[in-house]
Design an enzyme around this catalytic site. Structure first.
Site, PDB file in Angstrom:
ATOM      1  CB  ILE A  20      -0.973  -0.033   1.193  1.00  0.00           C
ATOM      2  CG1 ILE A  20      -1.914  -1.260   1.066  1.00  0.00           C
ATOM      3  CG2 ILE A  20      -1.786   1.263   1.270  1.00  0.00           C
ATOM      4  CD1 ILE A  20      -2.855  -1.462   2.248  1.00  0.00           C
ATOM      5  CG  LEU A  95       6.597   1.326   9.302  1.00  0.00           C
ATOM      6  CD1 LEU A  95       7.514   2.056  10.273  1.00  0.00           C
ATOM      7  CD2 LEU A  95       7.403   0.620   8.222  1.00  0.00           C
ATOM      8  CE1 TYR A 158      -4.840  -7.222  10.875  1.00  0.00           C
ATOM      9  CE2 TYR A 158      -5.849  -5.867  12.581  1.00  0.00           C
ATOM     10  CZ  TYR A 158      -4.980  -6.000  11.512  1.00  0.00           C
ATOM     11  OH  TYR A 158      -4.254  -4.914  11.077  1.00  0.00           O
ATOM     12  CE  LYS A 165      -2.782  -1.932  11.317  1.00  0.00           C
ATOM     13  NZ  LYS A 165      -1.676  -1.107  10.776  1.00  0.00           N
ATOM     14  NE  ARG A 195      -3.720 -12.514  -3.647  1.00  0.00           N
ATOM     15  CZ  ARG A 195      -3.579 -13.469  -4.564  1.00  0.00           C
ATOM     16  NH1 ARG A 195      -4.484 -13.627  -5.505  1.00  0.00           N
ATOM     17  NH2 ARG A 195      -2.541 -14.257  -4.527  1.00  0.00           N
ATOM     18  CB  THR A 196      -0.063  -6.397   0.612  1.00  0.00           C
ATOM     19  OG1 THR A 196      -0.381  -6.841   1.931  1.00  0.00           O
ATOM     20  CG2 THR A 196      -1.029  -5.275   0.215  1.00  0.00           C
TER      21      THR A 196
HETATM   22  O1  0WE Z   1      -2.558  -5.303   9.050  1.00  0.00           O
HETATM   23  C1  0WE Z   1      -2.587  -6.214   8.245  1.00  0.00           C
HETATM   24  C2  0WE Z   1      -1.394  -7.152   8.078  1.00  0.00           C
HETATM   25  C3  0WE Z   1      -0.624  -7.254   9.341  1.00  0.00           C
HETATM   26  C4  0WE Z   1       0.414  -8.322   9.432  1.00  0.00           C
HETATM   27  C5  0WE Z   1       0.514  -9.413   8.602  1.00  0.00           C
HETATM   28  C6  0WE Z   1       1.511 -10.361   8.824  1.00  0.00           C
HETATM   29  C7  0WE Z   1       1.639 -11.599   7.993  1.00  0.00           C
HETATM   30  C8  0WE Z   1       3.019 -12.205   8.054  1.00  0.00           C
HETATM   31  C9  0WE Z   1       1.291  -8.192  10.471  1.00  0.00           C
HETATM   32  N1  0WE Z   1       2.266  -9.085  10.688  1.00  0.00           N
HETATM   33  C10 0WE Z   1       2.396 -10.151   9.894  1.00  0.00           C
HETATM   34  N2  0WE Z   1       3.382 -11.050  10.183  1.00  0.00           N
HETATM   35  C11 0WE Z   1       3.686 -12.083   9.368  1.00  0.00           C
HETATM   36  O2  0WE Z   1       4.556 -12.906   9.698  1.00  0.00           O
HETATM   37  N3  0WE Z   1      -3.708  -6.402   7.476  1.00  0.00           N
HETATM   38  C12 0WE Z   1      -4.833  -5.507   7.638  1.00  0.00           C
HETATM   39  C13 0WE Z   1      -3.858  -7.517   6.530  1.00  0.00           C
HETATM   40  C14 0WE Z   1      -4.502  -8.628   7.264  1.00  0.00           C
HETATM   41  O3  0WE Z   1      -3.784  -9.409   8.098  1.00  0.00           O
HETATM   42  C15 0WE Z   1      -4.666 -10.297   8.672  1.00  0.00           C
HETATM   43  C16 0WE Z   1      -5.951 -10.077   8.180  1.00  0.00           C
HETATM   44  C17 0WE Z   1      -5.849  -8.996   7.274  1.00  0.00           C
HETATM   45  C18 0WE Z   1      -6.956  -8.363   6.526  1.00  0.00           C
HETATM   46  C19 0WE Z   1      -4.442 -11.301   9.616  1.00  0.00           C
HETATM   47  C20 0WE Z   1      -5.498 -12.100  10.035  1.00  0.00           C
HETATM   48  C21 0WE Z   1      -6.767 -11.870   9.555  1.00  0.00           C
HETATM   49  C22 0WE Z   1      -7.014 -10.858   8.618  1.00  0.00           C
END
Ligand code: 0WE
Length: 258
Positions: A20, A95, A158, A165, A195-196
């Site tokens: 993003i 971040l 999450y 957050k 999707r990232t």
């Molecule tokens: O804020 C996020 C992503 C946050 C994130 C993702 C990861 C994956 C790999 C933070 N730390 C890590 N660490 C890792 O090792 N999002 C809003 C995307 C996201 O992440 C999720 C979501 C969504 C949507 C995790 C669980 C459920 C839904």
């Protein structure tokens, strides 16, 4: 009209062309901003080279490593901004990190280390970077972070990121109140799921995206460029009256109850 010429913008959190932060950097550049890009250095410098190649078309005038867990690196980043730019106008904070095992299973199993790490990297880092940016925003400024609905409502898996957050969104309000008298605005964008690299590492992200496509008023997800356009607006003088806010860029998903 939307015009960021003469503005110096530091963008954190670009990992690859799906980030993003990359969508935001492109739209800030398009609006005329002078860019500084930070990256998370890895041992072999592979990440440094990949991100450098990606951002090259945006002609960043600064390109610096900035790991928010390393106080010396933050200090060097902002010292360099003072020396090379003299002032900072825009800080983009994109971040977040939680250990992979914290993002599935029972929330009550969150470890002390996992909790601390997620909040340090995902929420405290905004406080840290804002403190470093404050003395450089001599002509006012705009600080922007990225958040997600999981900080306000329960989204399965999450977990601790939701708590991070929630803290991040409250950081936005406390920072906005403190920095407002210096004409520094602080806002957040709550993006719908995209999707990232980060989200693709999470099980079930495609199912979540399909759910949003069925429920959201616009019947689709949003793009990094749409988040980038809102970011450019919030950082511009068009948004001069907006601070302490969380703006949803989520195709309307957040309004729905069923
Ligand atoms: O804020 C996020 C992503 C946050 C994130 C993702 C990861 C994956 C790999 C933070 N730390 C890590 N660490 C890792 O090792 N999002 C809003 C995307 C996201 O992440 C999720 C979501 C969504 C949507 C995790 C669980 C459920 C839904």
């Amino acid at each position: 009209m939307l015009n960021l010429t003469g503005k110096n913008a530091l963008v954190t959190g670009i990992a690859n062309n799906r980030s993003i932060a990359w969508g935001i950097a492109q739209q800030l550049h398009k609006a005329g901003a002078n860019l500084g890009i930070t990256y998370l250095a890895d041992e072999k410098g592979r990440h440094e080279r990949k991100v450098a190649e990606l951002v090259e078309p945006l002609n960043p005038s600064l390109y610096l490593p900035c790991n928010v867990q390393d106080d010396a690196e933050i200090q060097t980043t902002f010292d360099t901004i003072r020396d090379k730019w003299g002032k900072l106008d825009i800080l983009i904070h994109c971040l977040a990190f939680a250990g992979k095992d914290e993002l599935s299973g029972d929330f009550s199993n969150t470890s002390r280390k996992g909790f601390t790490q997620a909040l340090e990297i995902s929420a405290y880092s905004l406080v840290q970077l804002s403190a470093a940016a404050k003395p450089l925003m001599t002509e006012g400024g705009s600080i922007l972070t990225l958040t997600y609905l999981g900080g306000v409502r329960v989204v399965p898996n999450y977990n601790v990121m939701g708590i991070a957050k929630a803290a991040l969104e409250m950081n936005v309000r406390y920072l906005a109140a403190e920095l407002g008298p210096q004409n520094i605005r602080v806002n957040g964008i709550s993006s719908g799921p995209i999707r990232t690299l980060a989200s693709s590492a999470v099980g079930g992200i495609l199912d979540m995206i399909h759910h949003v496509e069925k429920i959201a008023p616009l019947r689709r997800t949003v793009t990094q460029i749409e988040v980038g356009n809102t970011a450019a607006f919030l950082c511009s003088d068009l948004a001069s009256g907006i601070t302490g806010q969380i703006v949803y860029v989520d195709a309307g998903y957040e309004i729905m109850g069923m």
